[in-house]
Design an enzyme around this catalytic site. Structure first.
Site, short mmCIF file in Angstrom:
data_model
loop_
_atom_site.label_atom_id
_atom_site.label_comp_id
_atom_site.label_asym_id
_atom_site.label_seq_id
_atom_site.Cartn_x
_atom_site.Cartn_y
_atom_site.Cartn_z
N CYS A 80 0.68 23.24 -6.02
CA CYS A 80 0.11 22.22 -6.90
C CYS A 80 1.17 21.21 -7.31
O CYS A 80 2.28 21.60 -7.70
CB CYS A 80 -0.49 22.87 -8.16
SG CYS A 80 -1.27 21.68 -9.27
N CYS B 289 2.30 21.32 -15.23
CA CYS B 289 1.82 22.00 -16.44
C CYS B 289 2.77 23.14 -16.81
O CYS B 289 3.06 24.01 -16.00
CB CYS B 289 0.41 22.53 -16.22
SG CYS B 289 -0.77 21.25 -15.71
N CYS C 65 1.72 27.00 -16.35
CA CYS C 65 1.10 27.45 -15.10
C CYS C 65 2.10 27.92 -14.06
O CYS C 65 3.03 27.20 -13.69
CB CYS C 65 0.24 26.32 -14.52
SG CYS C 65 -0.71 26.85 -13.09
N CYS D 229 -17.05 32.02 -10.58
CA CYS D 229 -16.22 30.82 -10.74
C CYS D 229 -15.31 30.64 -9.53
O CYS D 229 -14.43 31.48 -9.28
CB CYS D 229 -15.39 30.93 -12.01
SG CYS D 229 -16.35 31.30 -13.49
N CYS E 13 -19.88 28.31 -10.96
CA CYS E 13 -19.02 27.35 -11.63
C CYS E 13 -17.89 26.98 -10.67
O CYS E 13 -17.31 27.86 -10.03
CB CYS E 13 -18.45 27.94 -12.92
SG CYS E 13 -17.29 26.87 -13.81
N CYS F 105 -18.03 22.72 -18.60
CA CYS F 105 -17.26 23.84 -19.15
C CYS F 105 -15.85 23.34 -19.39
O CYS F 105 -15.20 22.81 -18.48
CB CYS F 105 -17.26 25.00 -18.15
SG CYS F 105 -16.16 26.37 -18.58
N ARG G 220 -16.08 31.88 -24.69
CA ARG G 220 -15.65 32.93 -23.77
C ARG G 220 -14.21 33.34 -24.03
O ARG G 220 -13.30 32.51 -24.05
CB ARG G 220 -15.78 32.44 -22.32
CG ARG G 220 -15.48 33.54 -21.30
CD ARG G 220 -15.54 33.01 -19.87
NE ARG G 220 -16.56 32.00 -19.73
CZ ARG G 220 -16.39 30.86 -19.08
NH1 ARG G 220 -15.24 30.58 -18.50
NH2 ARG G 220 -17.36 29.98 -19.01
#
Length: 333
Positions: free
Chosen positions: A66, A70, A73, A110, A142, A202, A272
């Site tokens: 990626c 962040c 992460c 998901c 999702c 979401c 959640r």
């Protein structure tokens, strides 16, 4: 500020919003009042959801690689965490995950992929898998693929994707302390693109990233404004090799107060308990479901979750019911 938590719950059920002072009082609730606070949160949860719990399950279809930076992460470009890295898995793997989700009575499956956003080829791949999942298992699907283009959102909707996840992660004010490779508004824009395509939005947060309590209140309020149908509340599981390595600001009691806050501010929404549940709530995990009405089962992206059999046993012990329809027609699950 002395608050009667049951009266505040009645205030919320009557359709009124809590003040910033009341919101901060929830996060600052004395530990000796914690069960009273949870009782108030439970009254709201019970009013809208009864004792039903929604189950969600993730498949990490693309790991690492990626370009984003962040700080939380393990898959980011600046992380040195020793994680498995791979391109998009084949459709058979995605379908095996869907079968496992179906057998575990999971309501929402998901499909997650790392990266700034999907290529059109990756969207094609997900679309093909989703169409087959819908035909074989009828699962609610999702997708969480990063920053979306409107035409990609439309394709996902047409394939049968029910929900799109793109977390705001933190408050707008704290966002630049967590990542600089995209903006807070980039995230909000993606959620709105999904909504405009007719996909249920979401969006959630990660708590424990050196934010203030005011930031946590702002997170909950921003998701109310965004009108996210489902709100995953993650608690930082600091991973070695990330910028937030070694950060450990949370305790189980504060995590429960955070969940109560999100219920009081977003009373009608699916709240959640998500990543970091096991390491932050620890032995108090069951209490979280008196505020939240949804959990992930199985593993997360690059960290392990609790055994799914333990999750099912926890729900049984609580006297809660899995929100699940055992047919291929699961509209509304």
């Amino acid at each position: 500020m002395n608050i009667n938590w049951l009266e505040l719950a009645d205030h919320v059920i009557a359709g009124k919003e809590i003040s910033d002072q009341q919101a901060l009082s929830i996060l600052n609730c004395p530990d000796e009042e914690l069960l009273l606070l949870l009782h108030g949160a439970y009254q709201i949860r019970k009013h809208y959801y009864g004792n039903k719990v929604k189950l969600n399950m993730i498949i990490n279809t693309k790991s690492g690689l990626c370009p984003e930076n962040c700080g939380y992460c393990s898959q980011s470009s600046i992380s040195t965490a020793p994680i498995e890295k791979y391109r998009m898995v084949d459709k058979e793997n995605i379908l095996r995950g869907a079968e496992a989700a179906y057998n575990l009575k999971v309501g929402t499956y998901c499909i997650v992929a790392s990266g700034r956003g999907p290529s059109d080829k990756e969207v094609d791949h997900v679309v093909s898998a989703v169409e087959e999942i819908k035909e074989k298992y009828g699962l609610k699907v999702c997708a969480c693929l990063g920053i979306l283009k409107p035409e990609q959102a439309t394709r996902l909707k047409e394939a049968g994707v029910d929900r799109y996840n793109h977390n705001v992660n933190t408050s707008k004010e704290h966002h630049s302390n967590i990542t600089t490779s995209h903006t807070y508004d980039d995230r909000v824009n993606t959620v709105n693109i999904a909504k405009e395509a007719g996909i249920s939005p979401c969006s959630g947060v990660i708590v424990g990233m050196k934010e203030t309590k005011e930031d946590v209140v702002n997170m909950a309020r921003s998701l109310k404004v965004l009108d996210a149908d489902s709100i995953p509340v993650n608690f930082l599981h600091a991973i070695d090799g990330t910028l937030l390595e070694g950060v450990n600001e949370l305790d189980p009691r504060y995590c429960l107060k955070v969940l109560a806050l999100f219920r009081f501010i977003n009373p009608t929404k699916e709240i959640r308990i998500s990543g970091g549940r096991e390491v932050n709530l620890r032995s108090l995990q069951p209490l979280g479901l008196y505020a939240a009405n949804s959990i992930f089962v199985g593993d997360y992206l690059t960290t392990s979750g609790q055994e799914s059999t333990a999750d099912h046993k926890m729900l049984e012990d609580l006297g809660f019911e899995i929100d699940y329809v055992a047919t291929n027609d699961r509209v509304g699950v």
